[in-house]
Design a protein around this motif. Structure first.
Motif, PDB file in Angstrom:
ATOM      1  N   GLU A  44       4.836   2.794  -7.430  1.00 53.03           N
ATOM      2  CA  GLU A  44       4.161   1.500  -7.305  1.00 53.03           C
ATOM      3  C   GLU A  44       4.572   0.551  -8.423  1.00 53.03           C
ATOM      4  O   GLU A  44       4.856  -0.626  -8.183  1.00 53.03           O
ATOM      5  CB  GLU A  44       2.638   1.676  -7.316  1.00 53.03           C
ATOM      6  CG  GLU A  44       2.079   2.246  -6.042  1.00 53.03           C
ATOM      7  CD  GLU A  44       0.588   2.530  -6.121  1.00 53.03           C
ATOM      8  OE1 GLU A  44      -0.007   2.415  -7.222  1.00 53.03           O
ATOM      9  OE2 GLU A  44       0.007   2.865  -5.078  1.00 53.03           O
ATOM     10  N   LYS A  45       4.597   1.056  -9.653  1.00 58.83           N
ATOM     11  CA  LYS A  45       4.976   0.200 -10.781  1.00 58.83           C
ATOM     12  C   LYS A  45       6.416  -0.262 -10.678  1.00 58.83           C
ATOM     13  O   LYS A  45       6.719  -1.435 -10.899  1.00 58.83           O
ATOM     14  CB  LYS A  45       4.763   0.937 -12.108  1.00 58.83           C
ATOM     15  CG  LYS A  45       3.318   1.035 -12.506  1.00 58.83           C
ATOM     16  CD  LYS A  45       3.174   1.700 -13.853  1.00 58.83           C
ATOM     17  CE  LYS A  45       1.711   1.793 -14.248  1.00 58.83           C
ATOM     18  NZ  LYS A  45       1.547   2.370 -15.581  1.00 58.83           N
ATOM     19  N   ILE A  46       7.320   0.648 -10.354  1.00 56.94           N
ATOM     20  CA  ILE A  46       8.734   0.286 -10.225  1.00 56.94           C
ATOM     21  C   ILE A  46       8.904  -0.776  -9.143  1.00 56.94           C
ATOM     22  O   ILE A  46       9.585  -1.788  -9.342  1.00 56.94           O
ATOM     23  CB  ILE A  46       9.590   1.532  -9.922  1.00 56.94           C
ATOM     24  CG1 ILE A  46       9.571   2.504 -11.105  1.00 56.94           C
ATOM     25  CG2 ILE A  46      11.019   1.132  -9.569  1.00 56.94           C
ATOM     26  CD1 ILE A  46      10.141   3.876 -10.789  1.00 56.94           C
ATOM     27  N   ALA A  47       8.277  -0.571  -7.988  1.00 51.83           N
ATOM     28  CA  ALA A  47       8.397  -1.520  -6.885  1.00 51.83           C
ATOM     29  C   ALA A  47       7.771  -2.868  -7.248  1.00 51.83           C
ATOM     30  O   ALA A  47       8.332  -3.925  -6.927  1.00 51.83           O
ATOM     31  CB  ALA A  47       7.733  -0.949  -5.626  1.00 51.83           C
ATOM     32  N   GLY A  48       6.629  -2.854  -7.930  1.00 50.36           N
ATOM     33  CA  GLY A  48       5.967  -4.094  -8.323  1.00 50.36           C
ATOM     34  C   GLY A  48       6.806  -4.919  -9.287  1.00 50.36           C
ATOM     35  O   GLY A  48       6.934  -6.139  -9.143  1.00 50.36           O
ATOM     36  N   ILE A  49       7.391  -4.256 -10.265  1.00 47.55           N
ATOM     37  CA  ILE A  49       8.242  -4.955 -11.230  1.00 47.55           C
ATOM     38  C   ILE A  49       9.478  -5.516 -10.532  1.00 47.55           C
ATOM     39  O   ILE A  49       9.870  -6.670 -10.748  1.00 47.55           O
ATOM     40  CB  ILE A  49       8.624  -4.019 -12.392  1.00 47.55           C
ATOM     41  CG1 ILE A  49       7.385  -3.707 -13.243  1.00 47.55           C
ATOM     42  CG2 ILE A  49       9.726  -4.641 -13.258  1.00 47.55           C
ATOM     43  CD1 ILE A  49       7.588  -2.583 -14.241  1.00 47.55           C
ATOM     44  N   ALA A  50      10.114  -4.710  -9.682  1.00 49.90           N
ATOM     45  CA  ALA A  50      11.322  -5.152  -8.978  1.00 49.90           C
ATOM     46  C   ALA A  50      11.030  -6.342  -8.068  1.00 49.90           C
ATOM     47  O   ALA A  50      11.836  -7.278  -7.985  1.00 49.90           O
ATOM     48  CB  ALA A  50      11.916  -3.996  -8.178  1.00 49.90           C
TER      49      ALA A  50
END
Length: 158
Positions: A44-50
């Motif tokens: 979730e964090k990786i996708a949100g930042i990207a």
């Protein structure tokens, strides 16, 4: 000094101790010698930042989540949640991602959605090694430049 090969003990002469079922030179590559589990929150964090790094994306999250997030962000000590507006399903080798976006007024929404998909897939696959099978994008709102001006002029006290 005494010669260790002449000592008698519980160990057989000429053998080396092994620990567990695999020895150091078992021939198996390191990636097969255990299990790696990646938590949903990490993806979730990786996708949100990207997704936020794509120009033309104003914010992530649907109406109520965005409102509550804005209040949380203003609380002293509160940090913005990079995973707001992101839902994932993570399996052993694959991930599926759902995003709720607020886009800036102007750019093509179809192009923005494609750019977000490409950015999210690249980041998640590169960092986790999971195959991203789908990225579903929902555009919940369009941010207008005058929305920022209205919010600043509504303040009664300066």
């Amino acid at each position: 000094m005494t010669d260790p090969s002449n000592l008698s003990g519980s160990r057989d002469q000429g053998t080396t101790p092994t620990f567990g079922t695999l020895s150091r030179d078992s021939g198996q590559p390191a990636e097969l010698r255990g299990k790696t589990t990646i938590a949903d929150g990490v993806v979730e964090k990786i996708a949100g930042i990207a997704a936020r790094q794509v120009p033309g994306i104003y914010n992530l999250g649907a109406g109520m989540a965005r409102t509550l997030g804005a209040v949380r962000d203003r609380v002293p000590g509160g940090r913005p949640s990079v995973s707001r507006g992101v839902k994932v399903e993570v399996g052993e080798r694959q991930a599926a991602i759902d995003l709720d976006l607020v886009v800036e007024y102007g750019p093509s929404i179809a192009d923005l959605a494609g750019d977000v998909r490409a950015s999210v897939i690249d980041a998640v696959e590169r960092m986790t090694g999971l195959e991203v099978v789908e990225v579903n994008v929902t555009v919940d709102d369009v941010h207008l430049p005058e929305d920022d001006e209205d919010a600043q002029s509504e303040s009664r006290v300066q």
